[in-house]
Scaffold this active site. Structure first.
Site, PDB file in Angstrom:
ATOM      1  N   ARG A   1       3.791  -6.834  27.586  1.00  0.00           N
ATOM      2  CA  ARG A   1       4.220  -6.092  28.784  1.00  0.00           C
ATOM      3  C   ARG A   1       3.149  -5.155  29.310  1.00  0.00           C
ATOM      4  O   ARG A   1       3.170  -4.769  30.475  1.00  0.00           O
ATOM      5  CB  ARG A   1       5.476  -5.261  28.458  1.00  0.00           C
ATOM      6  CG  ARG A   1       6.712  -6.069  28.150  1.00  0.00           C
ATOM      7  CD  ARG A   1       7.721  -5.238  27.408  1.00  0.00           C
ATOM      8  NE  ARG A   1       7.141  -4.779  26.140  1.00  0.00           N
ATOM      9  CZ  ARG A   1       7.800  -4.155  25.187  1.00  0.00           C
ATOM     10  NH1 ARG A   1       9.076  -3.883  25.349  1.00  0.00           N
ATOM     11  NH2 ARG A   1       7.196  -3.789  24.080  1.00  0.00           N
TER      12      ARG A   1
ATOM     13  N   LYS B   1      10.139   0.346  11.823  1.00  0.00           N
ATOM     14  CA  LYS B   1      11.180   0.709  12.798  1.00  0.00           C
ATOM     15  C   LYS B   1      12.504   0.926  12.072  1.00  0.00           C
ATOM     16  O   LYS B   1      12.837   0.168  11.158  1.00  0.00           O
ATOM     17  CB  LYS B   1      11.350  -0.412  13.830  1.00  0.00           C
ATOM     18  CG  LYS B   1      10.105  -0.654  14.685  1.00  0.00           C
ATOM     19  CD  LYS B   1      10.334  -1.781  15.676  1.00  0.00           C
ATOM     20  CE  LYS B   1       9.105  -1.991  16.555  1.00  0.00           C
ATOM     21  NZ  LYS B   1       9.235  -3.194  17.401  1.00  0.00           N
TER      22      LYS B   1
ATOM     23  N   SER C   1      13.574  -3.017  23.214  1.00  0.00           N
ATOM     24  CA  SER C   1      14.735  -2.821  22.334  1.00  0.00           C
ATOM     25  C   SER C   1      14.925  -1.343  22.024  1.00  0.00           C
ATOM     26  O   SER C   1      16.062  -0.866  21.930  1.00  0.00           O
ATOM     27  CB  SER C   1      14.556  -3.593  21.024  1.00  0.00           C
ATOM     28  OG  SER C   1      14.521  -4.973  21.259  1.00  0.00           O
TER      29      SER C   1
ATOM     30  N   HIS D   1      13.037 -10.530  26.000  1.00  0.00           N
ATOM     31  CA  HIS D   1      12.881 -11.516  24.923  1.00  0.00           C
ATOM     32  C   HIS D   1      13.389 -12.883  25.372  1.00  0.00           C
ATOM     33  O   HIS D   1      12.759 -13.911  25.127  1.00  0.00           O
ATOM     34  CB  HIS D   1      13.706 -11.097  23.694  1.00  0.00           C
ATOM     35  CG  HIS D   1      13.243  -9.868  22.988  1.00  0.00           C
ATOM     36  ND1 HIS D   1      14.090  -8.845  22.642  1.00  0.00           N
ATOM     37  CD2 HIS D   1      12.015  -9.495  22.546  1.00  0.00           C
ATOM     38  CE1 HIS D   1      13.419  -7.906  22.005  1.00  0.00           C
ATOM     39  NE2 HIS D   1      12.152  -8.264  21.944  1.00  0.00           N
TER      40      HIS D   1
HETATM   41  O1  PNS Z   1       9.522  -6.949  17.425  1.00  0.00           O
HETATM   42  P1  PNS Z   1       8.459  -6.365  16.535  1.00  0.00           P
HETATM   43  O2  PNS Z   1       9.037  -5.284  15.645  1.00  0.00           O
HETATM   44  O3  PNS Z   1       7.287  -5.868  17.324  1.00  0.00           O
HETATM   45  O4  PNS Z   1       7.945  -7.550  15.606  1.00  0.00           O
HETATM   46  C1  PNS Z   1       6.894  -7.343  14.679  1.00  0.00           C
HETATM   47  C2  PNS Z   1       6.882  -8.462  13.645  1.00  0.00           C
HETATM   48  C3  PNS Z   1       8.213  -8.494  12.910  1.00  0.00           C
HETATM   49  C4  PNS Z   1       6.669  -9.794  14.337  1.00  0.00           C
HETATM   50  C5  PNS Z   1       5.715  -8.175  12.642  1.00  0.00           C
HETATM   51  O5  PNS Z   1       5.912  -6.928  12.081  1.00  0.00           O
HETATM   52  C6  PNS Z   1       5.602  -9.230  11.554  1.00  0.00           C
HETATM   53  O6  PNS Z   1       5.056 -10.292  11.810  1.00  0.00           O
HETATM   54  N1  PNS Z   1       6.162  -8.946  10.360  1.00  0.00           N
HETATM   55  C7  PNS Z   1       6.178  -9.915   9.257  1.00  0.00           C
HETATM   56  C8  PNS Z   1       5.287  -9.496   8.079  1.00  0.00           C
HETATM   57  C9  PNS Z   1       3.894 -10.047   8.265  1.00  0.00           C
HETATM   58  O7  PNS Z   1       3.666 -11.238   8.298  1.00  0.00           O
HETATM   59  N2  PNS Z   1       2.940  -9.114   8.430  1.00  0.00           N
HETATM   60  C10 PNS Z   1       1.585  -9.452   8.715  1.00  0.00           C
HETATM   61  C11 PNS Z   1       1.408  -9.713  10.209  1.00  0.00           C
HETATM   62  S1  PNS Z   1      -0.147  -9.249  10.685  1.00  0.00           S
END
Ligand code: PNS
Length: 161
Positions: A95, A42, A132, A18
């Site tokens: 990745r 998660k 993570s 990150h």
């Molecule tokens: O590190 P992660 O868990 O892969 O991150 C995923 C994250 C938090 C970026 C994604 O779940 C997200 O954008 N959540 C916010 C809610 C939202 O806007 N959902 C619609 C996105 S398509």
């Protein structure tokens, strides 16, 4: 015009992968907002405020504080945050093909929702295997996670094992 990019994620905890993406985004855009978001898919290890604090420590230690803001967002869609701060770009680290498959639908939906584009950065190969979830598993079983996370995170996890 100030170009703002948002680097979103669970960051539970922030890893060296990150940090690499954050540092490189900070070298490209005027302002980078690292936004910690709860991912309901998660199970969380650290509270959101702790994740924000660890990212802040890591970027200070890494010397990349000048144009990086660290915050969290729990008020709805991620693109709502982007609209609120005037960010037109999301940055995601990719990745593997698994990440491409996971990120592509979100990138399309975020563009459809608010015209926010997603730019994918390839990781430094040194960090391509780091996640993570791997860190959480190794730390939870008493292993050494220092090679995968910023020093602040390794110290925090060791102190709270
Ligand atoms: O590190 P992660 O868990 O892969 O991150 C995923 C994250 C938090 C970026 C994604 O779940 C997200 O954008 N959540 C916010 C809610 C939202 O806007 N959902 C619609 C996105 S398509």
């Amino acid at each position: 015009m100030n170009t703002i990019a948002v680097v979103p994620g669970s960051f539970d905890p922030v890893t060296l992968g990150h940090l690499d993406v954050i540092e490189r985004a900070a070298g490209i855009f005027d302002e980078v907002h690292v936004v910690v978001v709860h991912n309901p898919d998660k199970s969380a290890l650290l509270p959101i405020a702790q994740r924000v604090s660890l990212i802040q420590q890591a970027i200070v230690d890494g010397g990349v504080t000048g144009n990086v803001v660290v915050t969290s967002w729990s008020m709805g869609l991620l693109v709502d945050y982007c609209v609120e701060v005037g960010a037109k770009v999301l940055i995601k680290g990719i990745r593997s093909q698994i990440d491409v498959a996971y990120e592509t639908p979100m990138a399309i939906v975020n563009r459809n929702l608010a015209g926010v584009e997603t730019i994918f950065l390839l990781p430094d190969p040194a960090h391509a295997h780091v996640s993570s979830s791997l860190v959480r598993q190794v730390a939870g079983l008493g292993g050494d996670v220092a090679p995968y996370v910023p020093a602040a995170v390794a110290e925090f996890l060791a102190a709270h094992a």
